[in-house]
Design an enzyme around this catalytic site. Structure first.
Site, PDB file in Angstrom:
ATOM      1  N   CYS A   2       0.855  -1.192   0.000  1.00 21.06           N
ATOM      2  CA  CYS A   2       0.000   0.000   0.000  1.00 21.06           C
ATOM      3  C   CYS A   2       0.886   1.235   0.000  1.00 21.06           C
ATOM      4  CB  CYS A   2      -0.865  -0.039   1.258  1.00 21.06           C
ATOM      5  SG  CYS A   2      -1.665  -1.636   1.486  1.00 21.06           S
ATOM      6  N   ARG A  27       1.344   2.260  -5.871  1.00 19.56           N
ATOM      7  CA  ARG A  27       1.672   1.199  -4.920  1.00 19.56           C
ATOM      8  C   ARG A  27       0.454   0.337  -4.585  1.00 19.56           C
ATOM      9  NH1 ARG A  27       6.402   1.903  -2.298  1.00 19.56           N
ATOM     10  NH2 ARG A  27       5.637   0.485  -0.700  1.00 19.56           N
ATOM     11  N   TRP A  74      -3.597  -1.921  -1.372  1.00 25.29           N
ATOM     12  CA  TRP A  74      -3.563  -3.104  -2.240  1.00 25.29           C
ATOM     13  C   TRP A  74      -3.960  -4.244  -1.311  1.00 25.29           C
ATOM     14  CZ3 TRP A  74      -1.649  -8.009  -2.870  1.00 25.29           C
ATOM     15  CH2 TRP A  74      -1.703  -8.541  -4.165  1.00 25.29           C
ATOM     16  N   ASN A 100       0.733  -0.817   6.190  1.00 27.45           N
ATOM     17  CA  ASN A 100       1.173  -1.439   4.935  1.00 27.45           C
ATOM     18  C   ASN A 100       1.953  -2.687   5.321  1.00 27.45           C
ATOM     19  OD1 ASN A 100       2.218  -2.190   2.480  1.00 27.45           O
ATOM     20  ND2 ASN A 100       3.874  -0.671   2.520  1.00 27.45           N
ATOM     21  N   GLY A 101       1.461  -3.863   4.931  1.00 26.61           N
ATOM     22  CA  GLY A 101       2.151  -5.096   5.305  1.00 26.61           C
ATOM     23  C   GLY A 101       1.157  -6.181   5.656  1.00 26.61           C
ATOM     24  N   GLU A 485      10.029 -11.271 -21.179  1.00 27.98           N
ATOM     25  CA  GLU A 485       9.707  -9.905 -20.740  1.00 27.98           C
ATOM     26  C   GLU A 485       8.604  -9.296 -21.600  1.00 27.98           C
ATOM     27  OE1 GLU A 485       9.721  -6.194 -18.778  1.00 27.98           O
ATOM     28  OE2 GLU A 485      10.082  -8.285 -18.213  1.00 27.98           O
ATOM     29  N   LYS A 489       5.050  -7.935 -20.153  1.00 25.13           N
ATOM     30  CA  LYS A 489       4.570  -6.559 -20.381  1.00 25.13           C
ATOM     31  C   LYS A 489       3.158  -6.580 -20.964  1.00 25.13           C
ATOM     32  CE  LYS A 489       6.785  -4.381 -18.283  1.00 25.13           C
ATOM     33  NZ  LYS A 489       7.712  -5.269 -17.702  1.00 25.13           N
ATOM     34  N   GLU A 492       0.605  -7.681 -18.346  1.00 21.42           N
ATOM     35  CA  GLU A 492       0.381  -6.656 -17.313  1.00 21.42           C
ATOM     36  C   GLU A 492      -0.474  -5.493 -17.819  1.00 21.42           C
ATOM     37  OE1 GLU A 492       4.820  -6.003 -16.390  1.00 21.42           O
ATOM     38  OE2 GLU A 492       3.767  -5.438 -14.558  1.00 21.42           O
ATOM     39  N   HIS A 508       8.018 -28.845 -28.904  1.00 17.71           N
ATOM     40  CA  HIS A 508       7.826 -29.822 -27.819  1.00 17.71           C
ATOM     41  C   HIS A 508       6.487 -29.612 -27.129  1.00 17.71           C
ATOM     42  CE1 HIS A 508      11.957 -30.923 -28.516  1.00 17.71           C
ATOM     43  NE2 HIS A 508      12.313 -29.670 -28.387  1.00 17.71           N
ATOM     44  N   LYS A 607       3.170  -1.357  -7.802  1.00 14.37           N
ATOM     45  CA  LYS A 607       4.543  -1.134  -8.260  1.00 14.37           C
ATOM     46  C   LYS A 607       5.566  -1.860  -7.416  1.00 14.37           C
ATOM     47  CE  LYS A 607       7.714   0.619 -10.805  1.00 14.37           C
ATOM     48  NZ  LYS A 607       7.859   0.048 -12.125  1.00 14.37           N
TER      49      LYS A 607
HETATM   50  C1  AGP Z   1       7.165  -5.545 -13.824  1.00 11.40           C
HETATM   51  O1  AGP Z   1       6.652  -4.745 -14.806  1.00 11.40           O
HETATM   52  C2  AGP Z   1       6.332  -5.677 -12.638  1.00 11.40           C
HETATM   53  N1  AGP Z   1       6.016  -4.448 -12.080  1.00 11.40           N
HETATM   54  C3  AGP Z   1       6.860  -6.664 -11.617  1.00 11.40           C
HETATM   55  O2  AGP Z   1       7.001  -7.911 -12.245  1.00 11.40           O
HETATM   56  C4  AGP Z   1       8.208  -6.302 -10.994  1.00 11.40           C
HETATM   57  O3  AGP Z   1       9.235  -6.460 -11.905  1.00 11.40           O
HETATM   58  C5  AGP Z   1       8.453  -7.223  -9.796  1.00 11.40           C
HETATM   59  O4  AGP Z   1       7.427  -7.006  -8.865  1.00 11.40           O
HETATM   60  C6  AGP Z   1       9.813  -6.971  -9.164  1.00 11.40           C
HETATM   61  O5  AGP Z   1       9.856  -5.695  -8.659  1.00 11.40           O
HETATM   62  P1  AGP Z   1      11.259  -5.068  -8.207  1.00 11.40           P
HETATM   63  O6  AGP Z   1      12.138  -4.985  -9.411  1.00 11.40           O
HETATM   64  O7  AGP Z   1      10.889  -3.719  -7.671  1.00 11.40           O
HETATM   65  O8  AGP Z   1      11.825  -5.959  -7.144  1.00 11.40           O
END
Ligand code: AGP
Length: 612
Positions: A2, A27, A74, A100-101, A485, A489, A492, A508, A607
């Site tokens: 959060c 966040r 979150w 947060n946690g 990657e 992307k 996401e 395979h 994030k």
């Molecule tokens: C990537 O676009 C995502 N936001 C997520 O996979 C991110 O890479 C992952 O949570 C790791 O975050 P960090 O690099 O801040 O540790």
């Protein structure tokens, strides 16, 4: 994961906290809330949804106060709703707290409190902790601070909490363990937040609160203590970021801004490290620990998500150049798999935020077992940076868009420089090739500039495939992690199901998915695998798959096998992943915006994942 914000001072507190919550919304953004103390009375306002919904809900309400705490959520415990939004009120109505946690042992504590007549309005672990604090204070007739200290010794989990008391409108009590907390120091005012972005426009003087510390914050006083009630000296640091860095700068989305910032951010990452005149690389964290790195019997890379993909590219590069065996581990699995870690093993931790809980706890475990921790981190002063024995920042600047873009290319640049330094020190690379790769790295920012100039071509390709139900991304060698990657992307940002695979792995099994409705993106830049990937393209073509290929300028074969191509400047295969990922970032951005997705804050994501 959060976002929390707090203010105590002489200014109107609510507007400052509201603005801060908007800055931290990346966040977590499924519900928000604030608490103020006005005329000796606590007021709590909270709402399901984004910060704007809370803002609309309090229009017309007198929010005058010089103390305010705020939260953007979150969800972990309890679905997103008004009643599960933070802050929560204690049963006696005197305290408000946000968190947060995750409190892992909240259930037995809740059971105990219910048996004592406590009632709960929400499903959250946070409300349980708050009433536990009230219970301890009532029993011990102690101060709120003392009751908090006792409670924190009894709970298990991660937390950053802000706590206010209706009977003490001059004080915010804060505490952290695992979840980040920064305190900004102003003249007769203090700002509290999960990271510096809500603070930067008011002050550059900050204190990063350490694990197991409690902060007693008044407008003109900041006291730090540990759980043993011993005072700690606040270590005041100066922020080296500008407000502009966290503004959109005329772009429609932070994600697009951050994609287009990459020529500068990669240049900033190389600047002062890749010394072209001297044909040398200077990285203090590596230089001071070159023996530990060159004598490593193996290197274990630990990370999550996009950072894990950077680790996979680094595996190929380090093994090729340094001839040191590398293992790339998902942090969450590594932590609980009881891994074999020997004293002196080198762990490279890769993280943009530096706060990812899975990575943090994995490092704590490895550090206990005597491993040498080298952090590759973007967020300055973050927990992983402070936990590491040494490290290198990626200098990508604040990354606000949830989808990591510029931090990824920054990670690749740092990992390439590390590999070159270790290889040179070990003598496992010929000088000529070393100098060639130095030049190739030097040329990256300019080549990225050239790629971005043709971004509109990807908008056209995106429009052709925006209705696709699934996508496949294929690459070989150094480009295999880039295929992963690219798929991440797109998932996401557009909510389209996508998978990345080593191109040869198709036959395979996954090739069964191929038909005329499946777009297959090939990362087919010119490299030592090129002939092989051409035959993989033919396999897909033969089954009517729609081939979209990222190719190298001048490649005349791939276009003959592709429905759509996007061409990028040539580069050595070791450096090419920094370039070949850019068109995939743009493709996902354009598909996402065409589907009207909030690309900066896609659903269900955050994030920085600060809970395990
Ligand atoms: C990537 O676009 C995502 N936001 C997520 O996979 C991110 O890479 C992952 O949570 C790791 O975050 P960090 O690099 O801040 O540790």
């Amino acid at each position: 994961m959060c976002g929390i914000v707090g203010y105590i001072g002489n200014r109107e507190a609510y507007p400052i906290v509201l603005k801060g919550l908007k800055r931290l919304e990346y966040r977590g953004y499924d519900s928000t809330g604030v608490a103020i103390i006005q005329d000796g009375k606590l007021q709590v306002h909270k709402k399901k949804g984004k910060v704007v919904e809370l803002e609309d809900a309090v229009v017309g309400i007198n929010m005058h106060s010089n103390i305010c705490i705020g939260h953007t959520r979150w969800a972990t415990h309890g679905e997103p709703s008004d009643r599960n939004a933070h802050p929560h009120l204690s049963n006696n109505g005197r305290f408000a707290m946000l968190h947060n946690g995750i409190i892992e042992n909240y259930a037995p504590i809740k059971k105990e409190l219910i048996s004592k007549g406590y009632t709960f309005k929400s499903d959250t672990d946070t409300e349980v902790l708050l009433n536990f604090i009230q219970e301890i204070q009532d029993n011990n007739k102690s101060t709120l601070e003392e009751a908090l200290r006792i409670a924190l010794k009894r709970i298990v989990g991660a937390y950053c909490i802000l706590l206010i008391d209706q009977d003490d409108p001059e004080t915010i009590i804060a505490a952290r363990k695992g979840s980040p907390l920064v305190i900004g120091i102003g003249k007769d005012e203090h700002f509290l937040a999960s990271d510096a972005s809500p603070i930067i426009e008011y002050t550059k003087e900050v204190v990063y609160v350490n694990d197991y510390e409690i902060a007693i914050v008044k407008k003109d006083e900041l006291i730090l203590k540990n759980l043993g009630n011993e005072k700690q000296t606040p270590f005041i640091q100066k922020l080296d970021m500008e407000l502009a860095a966290i503004e959109k700068g005329g772009y429609e989305h932070f994600m697009l801004k951050e994609i287009f910032e990459q020529p500068e951010t990669i240049y900033d990452c190389l600047r002062g490290r890749l010394l072209h005149e001297e044909l040398e690389i200077v990285m203090a964290g590596v230089d001071h620990n070159i023996d530990a790195l060159t004598n490593a019997s193996r290197i274990i890379i630990v990370a999550c998500g996009t950072s894990w993909h950077a680790g996979l590219v680094a595996e190929y590069v380090i093994e090729e150049l340094c001839r040191i065996p590398v293992e790339v581990e998902y942090a969450s699995e590594f932590r609980y798999r009881n891994p074999i870690v020997h004293k002196g093993d080198v762990i490279i931790a890769i993280s943009q935020s530096g706060e990812t809980a899975d990575t943090l706890v994995a490092l704590e475990k490895a550090k206990e077992q005597g491993a040498f921790i080298f952090g590759v981190v973007n967020a300055v002063g973050s927990s992983i940076a402070r936990l590491s024995h040494a490290g290198a920042y990626t200098h990508s600047g604040p990354e606000i868009g949830v989808a990591s873009t510029k931090a990824f290319t920054g990670q690749l640049a740092v990992l390439n420089m590390m590999a070159l330094k270790i290889a040179k020190a070990k003598g496992t690379i010929k000088t000529e090739y070393y100098l060639h790769l130095l030049q190739e790295l030097q040329d990256v920012p300019e080549k990225v500039e050239a790629i971005l100039k043709n971004a509109d071509e990807l908008k056209v390709i995106a429009a052709k495939y925006v209705t696709a139900r699934d996508f496949l991304f294929l690459g070989r060698g150094y480009n295999f992690p880039i295929a992963l990657e690219g798929a991440l992307k797109l998932k996401e940002i557009s909510y389209i199901h996508a998978e990345g695979y080593p191109a040869a792995e198709m036959k395979h099994g996954p090739i069964a998915l191929v038909d005329e409705n499946l777009p297959v993106v090939f990362i087919a830049t010119k490299d030592s695998y090129h002939e092989k990937i051409i035959s993989n393209m033919q396999e897909i073509k033969a089954r009517k798959g729609k081939v979209i290929s990222i190719i190298t300028d001048g490649d005349e074969v791939s276009p003959t096998l592709s429905n759509d191509t996007f061409s990028i400047p040539s580069a050595d295969e070791i450096i090419a992943p920094i370039l070949s990922v850019i068109p995939l970032q743009l493709l996902s951005y354009y598909v996402g915006t065409l589907k009207d997705v909030d690309v900066d804050k896609p659903r269900n994501l955050a994030k920085s994942v600060t809970v395990e």
